[in-house]
Design a protein around this motif. Structure first.
Motif, mmCIF file in Angstrom:
data_model
loop_
_atom_site.group_PDB
_atom_site.id
_atom_site.type_symbol
_atom_site.label_atom_id
_atom_site.label_comp_id
_atom_site.label_asym_id
_atom_site.label_seq_id
_atom_site.Cartn_x
_atom_site.Cartn_y
_atom_site.Cartn_z
ATOM 1 N N ILE A 265 11.953 40.641 23.103
ATOM 2 C CA ILE A 265 10.748 40.627 22.945
ATOM 3 C C ILE A 265 10.108 40.799 21.544
ATOM 4 O O ILE A 265 10.412 41.583 20.796
ATOM 5 C CB ILE A 265 10.224 41.778 23.840
ATOM 6 N N PRO A 266 9.667 39.389 21.032
ATOM 7 C CA PRO A 266 9.200 39.398 19.547
ATOM 8 C C PRO A 266 7.949 40.478 19.511
ATOM 9 O O PRO A 266 7.151 40.460 20.156
ATOM 10 C CB PRO A 266 8.991 37.970 19.399
ATOM 11 N N ILE A 267 8.080 41.355 18.567
ATOM 12 C CA ILE A 267 6.882 42.286 18.203
ATOM 13 C C ILE A 267 6.126 42.242 16.774
ATOM 14 O O ILE A 267 6.985 41.578 15.741
ATOM 15 C CB ILE A 267 7.420 43.710 18.583
ATOM 16 N N ASP A 268 5.055 42.530 16.668
ATOM 17 C CA ASP A 268 4.471 42.698 15.311
ATOM 18 C C ASP A 268 4.845 44.057 14.304
ATOM 19 O O ASP A 268 5.445 44.874 15.261
ATOM 20 C CB ASP A 268 3.046 42.534 15.318
ATOM 21 N N SER A 269 4.435 44.416 13.313
ATOM 22 C CA SER A 269 4.510 45.628 12.583
ATOM 23 C C SER A 269 4.000 46.845 13.354
ATOM 24 O O SER A 269 4.606 47.873 13.214
ATOM 25 C CB SER A 269 4.098 45.436 11.421
ATOM 26 N N LYS A 270 3.295 46.610 14.156
ATOM 27 C CA LYS A 270 2.751 47.649 15.041
ATOM 28 C C LYS A 270 3.377 48.166 16.442
ATOM 29 O O LYS A 270 2.843 48.796 17.088
ATOM 30 C CB LYS A 270 1.031 47.662 15.249
ATOM 31 N N GLY A 271 4.413 47.001 16.517
ATOM 32 C CA GLY A 271 4.946 47.088 17.897
ATOM 33 C C GLY A 271 4.573 46.498 19.143
ATOM 34 O O GLY A 271 4.738 46.743 20.199
ATOM 35 N N LYS A 272 3.570 45.713 18.708
ATOM 36 C CA LYS A 272 2.719 45.003 19.795
ATOM 37 C C LYS A 272 3.481 43.363 20.281
ATOM 38 O O LYS A 272 3.891 42.828 19.207
ATOM 39 C CB LYS A 272 1.310 44.403 19.585
ATOM 40 N N PRO A 273 3.896 43.358 21.488
ATOM 41 C CA PRO A 273 4.400 42.108 21.683
ATOM 42 C C PRO A 273 3.569 40.831 21.315
ATOM 43 O O PRO A 273 2.215 40.882 21.515
ATOM 44 C CB PRO A 273 4.605 41.912 23.282
ATOM 45 N N LEU A 274 4.129 39.734 20.734
ATOM 46 C CA LEU A 274 3.548 38.777 20.287
ATOM 47 C C LEU A 274 3.075 37.402 21.130
ATOM 48 O O LEU A 274 2.697 36.602 20.827
ATOM 49 C CB LEU A 274 4.326 38.054 19.056
ATOM 50 N N GLU A 275 3.877 37.485 22.319
ATOM 51 C CA GLU A 275 3.762 36.499 23.355
ATOM 52 C C GLU A 275 4.220 36.900 24.680
ATOM 53 O O GLU A 275 4.720 38.070 24.863
ATOM 54 C CB GLU A 275 4.836 35.362 22.922
#
Length: 222
Positions: free
Chosen positions: A76-86
């Motif tokens: 699961i790709p995540i951003d720097s805040k740990g939010k899923p990107l897709e």
């Protein structure tokens, strides 16, 4: 060189935890796999790399990645805040021959009984090889999540059975959605028409919505 399949869940989780904090380039080198410059043409590359490192067996078959352990693998790709990107792809949706198909014998149900989630840095400004793997989560749906998944699946499958596949949008479903699943819009497959005959439609796939996977990550990491 693909690794041997883990003997049990403890061995699988040990391998997954050993990847945490490691760059994709280092895992790729260990597996003798070339790192693409970007993921535009290699969308599934990260998932395939992690499968190789963990010794997953299923490939693209409609069964769990570690069928002998009852575990599905999802990166699961995540951003720097740990939010899923897709959204997270689950499986291809059946559009014909669905009489007698129930939630309990569906591929979605089996794949989501137990999932090993492997978060990976996914922001585009980080070169692919420099992206690091996060802490893995072994997840099973709780009672509420299982109910939400079943309800969405049943409502979507009912629309497919009624010949309304082309009217289903990504907004249908609280946690699970149906979306076109093909390399291009020219790809066609059989589906049920509103009069019960067979028509041609774009292939569809089931995807987990971002809010749902965000909740899984939040629950795991507080």
């Amino acid at each position: 060189m693909a690794k041997s399949s883990p003997k049990d869940i403890n061995e699988l989780m040990l391998r997954a935890h050993n990847m945490a904090g490691i760059r994709l380039a280092d895992i790729a080198m260990d597996n003798q796999i070339a790192v693409p410059e970007n993921l535009r043409r290699d969308k599934g590359w990260v998932g395939q790399l992690i499968e190789s490192e963990l010794g997953a067996l299923a490939g693209s078959k409609p069964q769990q990645d570690f069928i002998h352990l009852g575990v599905e693998l999802k990166t699961i790709p995540i951003d720097s805040k740990g939010k899923p990107l897709e959204t997270t792809y689950v499986t291809v949706a059946p559009l014909v021959n669905i009489q007698g198909l129930t939630w309990q014998n569906s591929v979605v149900y089996h794949k989501l009984q137990q999932v090993l989630w492997v978060p990976v840095e996914g922001e585009r400004d980080i070169p692919v090889g420099e992206r690091r793997v996060g802490t893995p989560i072994l997840w099973q749906p709780n009672v509420l999540q299982a109910q939400q998944l079943q309800q969405d699946w049943e409502e979507i499958m009912e629309l497919i059975a009624l010949g309304k596949v082309d009217k289903i949008t990504a907004r249908h479903g609280e946690v699970l959605q149906l979306r076109p699943k093909a390399a291009n819009s020219q790809a066609l497959t059989e589906s049920i028409a509103e009069d019960g005959s067979i028509q041609l439609s774009n292939p569809r796939g089931f995807y987990l919505k971002i809010d749902f996977t965000q909740q899984i990550l939040n629950n795991a990491f507080g």
